[in-house]
Motif scaffolding. Structure first.
Motif, short mmCIF file in Angstrom:
data_model
loop_
_atom_site.label_atom_id
_atom_site.label_comp_id
_atom_site.label_asym_id
_atom_site.label_seq_id
_atom_site.Cartn_x
_atom_site.Cartn_y
_atom_site.Cartn_z
N GLU A 32 8.54 8.08 0.81
CA GLU A 32 7.35 7.74 0.03
C GLU A 32 7.21 8.62 -1.20
O GLU A 32 6.87 8.17 -2.28
N ALA A 33 7.54 9.92 -1.03
CA ALA A 33 7.37 10.84 -2.14
C ALA A 33 8.48 10.74 -3.17
O ALA A 33 8.45 11.39 -4.19
N HIS A 34 9.52 9.95 -2.86
CA HIS A 34 10.67 9.92 -3.76
C HIS A 34 10.86 8.57 -4.45
O HIS A 34 11.95 8.23 -4.86
N ILE A 35 9.79 7.82 -4.53
CA ILE A 35 9.91 6.55 -5.24
C ILE A 35 9.83 6.87 -6.73
O ILE A 35 8.77 7.15 -7.26
N SER A 36 10.98 6.92 -7.35
CA SER A 36 10.97 7.23 -8.77
C SER A 36 12.01 6.41 -9.50
O SER A 36 12.98 6.93 -10.01
N PHE A 60 2.35 -2.81 -4.63
CA PHE A 60 1.24 -2.15 -5.33
C PHE A 60 1.71 -0.87 -6.04
O PHE A 60 1.16 -0.50 -7.07
N VAL A 61 2.73 -0.22 -5.47
CA VAL A 61 3.30 0.96 -6.14
C VAL A 61 4.03 0.51 -7.43
O VAL A 61 3.93 1.16 -8.47
N ALA A 62 4.72 -0.62 -7.35
CA ALA A 62 5.42 -1.13 -8.54
C ALA A 62 4.41 -1.47 -9.64
O ALA A 62 4.65 -1.19 -10.82
N TYR A 63 3.27 -2.05 -9.27
CA TYR A 63 2.24 -2.32 -10.28
C TYR A 63 1.87 -1.02 -11.00
O TYR A 63 1.72 -0.97 -12.21
N LEU A 104 -3.12 5.92 -1.26
CA LEU A 104 -4.23 5.03 -1.60
C LEU A 104 -3.73 3.58 -1.73
O LEU A 104 -4.37 2.63 -1.27
N LEU A 105 -2.53 3.44 -2.33
CA LEU A 105 -2.00 2.09 -2.55
C LEU A 105 -1.55 1.45 -1.23
O LEU A 105 -1.62 0.24 -1.07
N LYS A 106 -1.12 2.29 -0.29
CA LYS A 106 -0.76 1.77 1.03
C LYS A 106 -2.00 1.17 1.69
O LYS A 106 -1.95 0.09 2.29
N GLU A 107 -3.11 1.87 1.56
CA GLU A 107 -4.38 1.39 2.14
C GLU A 107 -4.84 0.11 1.43
O GLU A 107 -5.29 -0.85 2.08
#
Ligand SMILES: [Zn+2]
Length: 376
Positions: free
Chosen positions: A62-66, A153-156, A274-277
């Motif tokens: 999760e912390a390495h989505i870059s 939602f992370v991509a957004y 937050l986006l996961k929720e």
């Protein structure tokens, strides 16, 4: 009995006319006829799309989505095990990246000097991207795995930040599910369009929120959400940080807004947690719509603030996600008056959605045949 309601944020007036729902409808809304094509969004068909702008693989921590947001070149192995990926739209509504936003030199009109011409134009320097939400050929948002929903939602977030960094004024994220809602491909996807200007409707909302903030020192949407939670009658679901409700002046039958319960940063600064929720709640709401309305076509729209606002104006803004099923037809009155007629009382819609038994309906196939159509 009909009544007119006004939405505080958008200023829109909506006519709530429940009696309209019961009138005879001579026209059956036939399901759109599907023309089978090789889906360009399925895993294995990556060559059919332009090179990825961002890739979210299954094994990413999760912390390495870059993802390399600015890379437009296909990288070695980028397609291995992707869950969500973002590509430029092959048929964009905006101009090429790098194109300059400039006043168009008005073409000479017969008898009118160019300087006096009422007709102005400009090139649209922006970007138009597609977020492919799953490697599998699924259609509805509630059919995604929780990880795919979260990555969407992370991509957004990441692509909004890229649009802000590129100097665009505004970016809107939207999703069309079903032909009636404007989808041209069935495979679950959403789109981001970045623009060199802020659309008029967004300008209106920014102005209303700013005026409210000056008068009462609070964010208008947060106060609306707090009042909705207190009233309860239009609530659909809630989580620790978000509330889902049918807004008081819903334009569409069964329209749902998901809004943060407390002031939060602009969408592009949201944390993965937050986006996961948010993604889980959006899946919950779309599942409720699917259960109550039997697989309706619907749209998502993510309303974020314009990127480069004065800090006092920015402090008044709050993003939200709108989800609206397309079971009512937009007819002459709506187009002519710019005012909607909604045949379903938002309180009734909220109660049905709240009470929907989604546990037994989970992951109903998206191609279920039953559907319900209404005409305002
Ligand atoms: Zn597909």
């Amino acid at each position: 009995m009909s009544e007119v309601r006004q939405d505080p944020l958008t200023g829109r007036r909506v006519i709530i006319a429940e009696d309209r729902a019961g009138r005879p409808d001579e026209f059956d809304a036939a399901p759109a006829r599907r023309i089978p094509i090789d889906c360009p969004f399925c895993a294995g068909s990556e060559h059919a799309t332009p090179a990825s702008l961002a890739v979210y693989p299954a094994q990413a921590a999760e912390a390495h989505i870059s993802p390399d947001a600015h890379s437009n070149t296909r990288r070695e192995g980028e397609h291995a095990g992707w869950q969500v990926r973002v590509v430029p739209n092959k048929f964009p509504a905006t101009g090429e990246p790098g194109e300059r936003w400039r006043p168009h030199s008005a073409a000479p009109h017969a008898g009118v000097h160019a300087a006096e011409s009422l007709f102005k134009a400009a090139s649209v320097c922006g970007s138009h991207e597609v977020i492919i939400e799953s490697p599998d050929h699924v259609a509805g948002f509630s059919q995604l795995t929780p990880q795919q929903a979260k990555y969407t939602f992370v991509a957004y977030r990441d692509r909004m930040q890229a649009a802000a960094d590129a100097g665009h004024a505004y970016a809107i994220v939207f999703k069309n599910v079903g032909a009636v809602a404007g989808a041209s491909l069935q495979h679950a996807h959403s789109q981001l369009i970045a623009l060199p200007f802020t659309p008029p409707e967004i300008e209106t909302q920014v102005g209303n929120a700013s005026r409210h903030h000056q008068l009462r020192g609070s964010r208008l949407l947060c106060e609306m959400t707090a009042q909705e939670r207190k009233a309860g009658v239009r609530m659909v679901a809630q989580t620790d940080h978000f509330a889902a409700f049918c807004p008081f002046a819903s334009r569409f039958a069964y329209e749902v807004w998901i809004a943060p319960r407390q002031p939060v940063a602009p969408y592009q600064q949201s944390s993965c947690g937050l986006l996961k929720e948010l993604a889980a709640l959006a899946q919950d709401v779309t599942q409720r719509l699917q259960t109550v309305l039997r697989n309706p076509a619907y749209n998502f729209v993510l309303h974020n603030a314009p990127f480069h606002l004065d800090k006092h104006v920015a402090a008044a803004q709050q993003w939200r996600l709108e989800i609206f099923p397309r079971i009512t037809r937009t007819a002459g009155f709506e187009w002519g008056a710019g005012c909607f007629i909604n045949p379903v009382l938002p309180e009734r819609a909220a109660r049905e959605l709240r009470e929907a038994d989604i546990a037994t309906e989970h992951r109903r196939p998206a191609n279920a045949q039953t559907r319900r159509t209404m005409q305002p």
